[in-house]
Design an enzyme around this catalytic site. Structure first.
Site, PDB file in Angstrom:
ATOM      1  CD  GLU A  90      -2.693  -0.997   2.630  1.00 35.19           C
ATOM      2  OE1 GLU A  90      -2.914   0.110   3.162  1.00 35.19           O
ATOM      3  OE2 GLU A  90      -3.057  -2.075   3.120  1.00 35.19           O
ATOM      4  CB  CYS A 103       2.380   7.484   3.394  1.00 29.90           C
ATOM      5  SG  CYS A 103       2.776   6.350   4.741  1.00 29.90           S
ATOM      6  CB  CYS A 110       5.258  -4.818   9.789  1.00 31.69           C
ATOM      7  SG  CYS A 110       6.331  -3.919  10.938  1.00 31.69           S
ATOM      8  CB  CYS A 114       2.936  -1.565  16.622  1.00 29.75           C
ATOM      9  SG  CYS A 114       4.708  -1.200  16.610  1.00 29.75           S
ATOM     10  CB  CYS A 117       0.301  -1.213  13.422  1.00 28.03           C
ATOM     11  SG  CYS A 117       0.793  -1.122  11.689  1.00 28.03           S
ATOM     12  CB  CYS A 331      -0.083   1.818   5.929  1.00 24.34           C
ATOM     13  SG  CYS A 331       0.170   2.895   4.514  1.00 24.34           S
TER      14      CYS A 331
END
Length: 343
Positions: A90, A103, A110, A114, A117, A331
Site C-alpha cells: 500500500e 506515504c 511487518c 505494534c 497497527c 496502512c
C-alpha cells in the site's frame, strides 16, 4: 532478472561498464527511468538499439499494476499495488497546502507487532528492494500526472528493519539527475530499532527522523509496542540524544493518543520530563481504529488539552491532520482486506 530501478547512479555506472558501455550511458538511462519515468527500454530513444537489447536481456523495469485505488472526500488517495511476485503493498497520496506527500511502504508485512497497527496479524513476507520502494512514488506520479513534493516512510513495514534498501532508495530519490527529491522533504519513521538510529546518525543525510514513541512509560509502551522489550525507553532516548548531538537535527516524536491508555495529563507530565531539553517536536496522532484492535481514539477535546499542556511546558506539539478516514487510510487495512478476499 535484476530490477534496474534498484541501482543508484554510481551503482548503475558500474553495471553499464559490465555491459561494455561508457559510464555516461548510465546517466542517460538513469534520467529516462527516474526523470522521464519510461515504462520500457524501447522508449529510451537516445540510446542505441544494441544497448537497449543488452538492457532487455539483463534487467527488468519494475512497473506496478494498481490492484485497487480508493479516493477520499478530502482528496487522499490510497493505492494497493501488485508486485511482480504476486504480493501487494500500500501507498497513500495526501494533499496538503504545501504540496503532495506520499506515504510509502518498505516491506511486505511487518515483524514489529505494534498493537495499534493494521499491519499486525497479517503475515510478514519480505522486505522491498530499493527500486520497489521508489516505484511507489513513480507509479503515483504517473497515475496523477503530478509531482510529489514530500515522502514519508510510514507505510507498511519497519524502515530500519530494511535499512540498506531504504537508505539506497533515499539516494535514488535525492539524486538531482532523477526524481530530485530534496532530503529535507523525506521523513523516515522507526518504532525504535536502536542500533540503526546510531547508524542513521552517522549517514550524514538530511532526512527527518521520526520516532514512534506513544508512551513515556516502559510498561505502557511495551504493551503497545513489543520492540520496547528489546530496546527500552532509556536505550531509545540515549540513541536519540546521540542522533541530535551528531546531526544537530530535530527529531519528530510520534504519539498516538488512545482513550484511557496514554492520553491523560499524567502521561503528558511523563512525556515532558522525558523530552525536556531535547531538540524535538511531538506529533500527536488521533489513533486509527483497526479491525480487532483494542485501542480507541481519544476525544478531540482531550487531544487539544494534551497538546496545549505540552506547549505550555516547553515541548512543541502539534496535532496531525486526519486524512482519508473514510477510506481506511491507515496502512495495512487495504492489504488485509485484499488478503481476505483472495482467500
Amino acid at each position: 532478472m535484476k530490477n534496474i530501478k534498484d541501482y543508484n547512479l554510481e551503482e548503475l555506472k558500474e553495471e553499464v561498464k559490465l555491459l561494455g558501455e561508457k559510464p555516461f550511458r548510465a546517466e542517460q538511462i538513469f534520467k529516462w527511468i527516474f526523470d522521464v519515468k519510461v515504462k520500457n527500454f524501447d522508449e529510451m530513444t537516445n540510446i542505441s538499439t544494441e544497448l537497449r537489447e543488452k538492457l532487455k536481456q539483463n534487467y527488468d523495469i519494475c512497473n506496478y499494476d494498481i490492484v485497487r485505488k480508493l479516493e477520499s472526500t478530502d482528496g487522499t488517495k490510497k493505492y494497493l499495488f501488485g508486485l511482480n511476485d504476486g504480493n501487494a503493498i500500500e501507498s497513500v497520496l495526501m494533499e496538503y497546502h504545501f504540496g503532495k506527500t506520499v506515504c510509502v511502504s518498505s516491506q511486505v508485512g511487518c515483524k514489529m507487532g505494534c498493537k495499534f497497527c493494521a499491519s499486525t496479524g497479517i503475515p510478514f513476507v519480505r522486505s522491498l528492494s530499493s527500486g520497489e520502494i521508489v516505484q511507489q512514488v513513480i507509479a503515483i506520479e504517473q497515475d496523477t500526472s503530478s509531482k510529489v513534493s514530500n515522502i514519508v516512510f510510514m507505510g507498511i513495514g519497519e524502515p530500519f528493519d530494511n535499512y540498506d534498501n531504504v537508505i539506497n532508495a533515499v539516494k535514488i530519490l535525492n539524486n538531482p539527475k532523477g526524481i530530485n527529491m530534496g532530503a529535507r522533504h523525506i521523513s523516515i519513521s522507526t518504532c525504535g530499532v536502536v542500533p540503526r538510529i546510531y547508524d542513521f546518525a552517522n549517514e550524514n543525510v538530511q532526512c527527518t527522523l521520526s520516532i514512534s514513541l506513544h508512551s513515556s512509560n516502559d510498561k505502557v509502551r511495551s504493551s503497545m509496542m513489543p520492540i520496547n522489550s528489546a530496546y527500552n525507553i532509556e536505550e531509545l532516548m540515549k540513541a536519540c540524544k546521540y542522533y541530535i548531538q551528531k546531526t544537530n537535527k530535530r527529531i519528530s516524536f510520534e504519539y498516538a493518543l488512545s482513550k484511557d491508555n496514554n492520553d491523560n495529563l499524567k502521561d503528558a507530565d511523563e512525556l515532558i520530563r522525558l523530552l525536556k531539553g531535547m531538540l524535538c517536536h511531538v506529533n500527536l496522532i488521533p489513533i486509527n481504529k483497526i479491525e480487532n484492535g483494542k485501542y480507541t481514539k481519544s476525544s478531540l477535546e482531550n487531544i487539544m488539552k494534551f497538546r496545549d499542556y505540552l506547549n505550555d511546558h516547553g515541548i512543541t506539539a502539534t496535532i496531525r491532520r486526519e486524512l482519508g478516514s473514510d477510506i481506511d487510510a491507515a496502512c495495512g487495512q487495504l492489504r488485509r482486506k485484499n488478503l481476505k478476499d483472495r482467500k
